[in-house]
Each structure stands twice: as structure tokens, then as C-alpha cells.
Design a protein around this motif. Structure first.
Motif, short mmCIF file in Angstrom:
data_model
loop_
_atom_site.label_atom_id
_atom_site.label_comp_id
_atom_site.label_asym_id
_atom_site.label_seq_id
_atom_site.Cartn_x
_atom_site.Cartn_y
_atom_site.Cartn_z
N LEU A 139 6.15 12.64 -3.39
CA LEU A 139 5.36 12.11 -4.52
C LEU A 139 5.10 10.62 -4.36
CD1 LEU A 139 7.03 14.01 -7.50
CD2 LEU A 139 4.74 14.38 -6.56
N PHE A 140 6.12 9.88 -3.92
CA PHE A 140 5.93 8.45 -3.71
C PHE A 140 4.98 8.17 -2.54
CE2 PHE A 140 10.17 6.98 -5.76
CZ PHE A 140 9.62 7.20 -7.01
N ASN A 141 5.04 8.99 -1.50
CA ASN A 141 4.12 8.82 -0.38
C ASN A 141 2.67 9.06 -0.80
OD1 ASN A 141 5.85 7.97 1.63
ND2 ASN A 141 6.24 10.01 2.39
N ALA A 142 2.48 9.96 -1.75
CA ALA A 142 1.13 10.25 -2.22
C ALA A 142 0.59 9.17 -3.15
CB ALA A 142 1.12 11.60 -2.93
N THR A 143 1.46 8.37 -3.72
CA THR A 143 1.00 7.36 -4.69
C THR A 143 1.39 5.94 -4.27
OG1 THR A 143 3.01 7.74 -6.00
CG2 THR A 143 1.04 8.96 -6.64
N LEU A 144 2.67 5.64 -4.37
CA LEU A 144 3.17 4.29 -4.14
C LEU A 144 2.90 3.79 -2.72
CD1 LEU A 144 4.83 1.90 -5.24
CD2 LEU A 144 6.88 3.12 -4.51
N TRP A 145 3.04 4.67 -1.74
CA TRP A 145 2.85 4.27 -0.34
C TRP A 145 1.48 3.66 -0.13
CZ3 TRP A 145 -0.11 4.76 3.98
CH2 TRP A 145 0.47 4.42 5.20
N TRP A 146 0.45 4.29 -0.70
CA TRP A 146 -0.93 3.80 -0.51
C TRP A 146 -1.14 2.45 -1.16
CZ3 TRP A 146 -3.78 5.42 3.22
CH2 TRP A 146 -3.54 6.69 3.74
N ILE A 147 -0.53 2.24 -2.31
CA ILE A 147 -0.64 0.94 -2.98
C ILE A 147 -0.01 -0.14 -2.11
CG2 ILE A 147 0.10 -0.40 -4.99
CD1 ILE A 147 -0.04 2.31 -6.56
N LEU A 148 1.20 0.12 -1.61
CA LEU A 148 1.88 -0.83 -0.74
C LEU A 148 1.10 -1.06 0.55
CD1 LEU A 148 5.58 0.36 -1.17
CD2 LEU A 148 4.54 -1.73 -2.08
N PHE A 149 0.53 -0.01 1.09
CA PHE A 149 -0.24 -0.13 2.33
C PHE A 149 -1.46 -1.03 2.12
CE2 PHE A 149 -3.67 1.34 5.15
CZ PHE A 149 -3.07 1.08 6.37
N ILE A 150 -2.18 -0.82 1.05
CA ILE A 150 -3.38 -1.63 0.78
C ILE A 150 -3.00 -3.10 0.57
CG2 ILE A 150 -5.20 -2.03 -0.94
CD1 ILE A 150 -5.38 1.08 -1.14
N LEU A 151 -1.90 -3.33 -0.13
CA LEU A 151 -1.46 -4.70 -0.38
C LEU A 151 -1.00 -5.42 0.88
CD1 LEU A 151 0.48 -4.24 -3.74
CD2 LEU A 151 -1.75 -5.35 -3.41
N THR A 152 -0.58 -4.67 1.88
CA THR A 152 -0.02 -5.28 3.10
C THR A 152 -0.89 -5.04 4.34
OG1 THR A 152 1.33 -3.33 3.51
CG2 THR A 152 2.34 -5.12 2.24
N ILE A 153 -2.15 -4.77 4.15
CA ILE A 153 -3.04 -4.53 5.31
C ILE A 153 -2.99 -5.67 6.33
CG2 ILE A 153 -5.47 -4.38 6.00
CD1 ILE A 153 -5.88 -2.40 3.72
N PRO A 154 -3.02 -6.95 5.90
CA PRO A 154 -2.95 -8.01 6.91
C PRO A 154 -1.68 -7.95 7.77
CG PRO A 154 -3.66 -8.92 4.81
CD PRO A 154 -3.25 -7.49 4.56
N LEU A 155 -0.53 -7.68 7.14
CA LEU A 155 0.72 -7.55 7.91
C LEU A 155 0.69 -6.34 8.83
CD1 LEU A 155 3.52 -8.43 5.34
CD2 LEU A 155 3.00 -9.61 7.46
N THR A 156 0.11 -5.27 8.34
CA THR A 156 0.02 -4.06 9.15
C THR A 156 -0.85 -4.31 10.38
OG1 THR A 156 0.32 -2.73 7.17
CG2 THR A 156 -0.57 -1.61 9.10
N VAL A 157 -1.95 -5.02 10.20
CA VAL A 157 -2.83 -5.34 11.33
C VAL A 157 -2.13 -6.28 12.30
CG1 VAL A 157 -5.00 -6.49 11.95
CG2 VAL A 157 -4.95 -4.88 10.04
#
Length: 115
Positions: free
Chosen positions: A44-62
Motif C-alpha cells: 500500500l505504501f509503495n502504491a502511494t507514499l513511494w511515488w510522492i517520495l520519488f517525485i520529491l527526490t528526482i534530482p537525487l535519483t538522477v
């Protein structure tokens, strides 16, 4: 996705989570029932919270060439472990290691099974 497929993926995720507890020191799950609950909460968290965290940290992910997603996975795992009794992760290193092992095991199982 049919209900049977959903149940199949849920139980398989619980098995992977339970097995990860045997491989990673500091990553503990008391019983398979706790693994089922953990797999449900993490899903459930992967379907919701994970995406929010991913979008907020796109620069770090890149910047890290995608490796920061393991940190995001570790955050989700630690939050889930904090909510469930019998599912414990003692620190960030076990959480990140657990996220890596979970990803590796899921990749291996998906390559062998048609999920």
C-alpha cells in the motif's frame, strides 16, 4: 489483474519479505502472519507514499543514477516496520540492505515465474 493474481502476488511478496529477514541482520519478522501484514502495508505504501517520495527526490535519483530509489524503499520499509508489531528494522543499513535484497529476490522470482 484478477483477485487470484492479486492474492498470489501478495503471498509471494510475504514469502520474499520473510526470507529477507533470514538474510539481512537487523531485519526481523516474528512470523509469517507478520510477513503477510508487512507485505500488505509495504504494498500500500509503495502504491502511494513511494511515488510522492520519488517525485520529491528526482534530482537525487538522477544524480545517483537511480540508486537513491533504494533509500526511498528503505524509508517505506522503516515506516511499515514502525507501524507493525513483530516487524522490526534496526537502523538504516539493514533497511537499505533489506530494500536491495527484496528488489533482487523480486527480480529473480519475476524472471522465473509469470507474475
Amino acid at each position: 489483474m484478477s483477485l487470484m493474481n492479486l492474492l498470489y502476488v501478495w503471498v509471494l511478496s510475504a514469502v520474499i519479505l520473510y526470507f529477507t529477514a533470514f538474510l539481512v541482520p537487523g531485519f526481523r519478522i516474528r512470523s509469517f502472519g507478520r510477513a503477510l501484514a508487512g507485505a500488505l502495508v509495504v504494498g500500500l505504501f509503495n502504491a502511494t507514499l513511494w511515488w510522492i517520495l520519488f517525485i520529491l527526490t528526482i534530482p537525487l535519483t538522477v544524480l545517483t543514477l537511480g540508486l537513491f530509489t533504494f533509500v526511498i524503499d528503505a524509508i517505506v520499509l522503516r515506516i511499515a516496520a514502525g507501524l507493525l508489531k513483530g516487524f522490526e528494522i534496526s537502523g538504516w543499513i539493514p533497511a537499505i540492505l533489506g530494500a536491495f535484497v527484496l528488489a533482487l529476490l523480486q527480480l529473480l522470482l519475476k524472471s522465473f515465474l509469470s507474475v
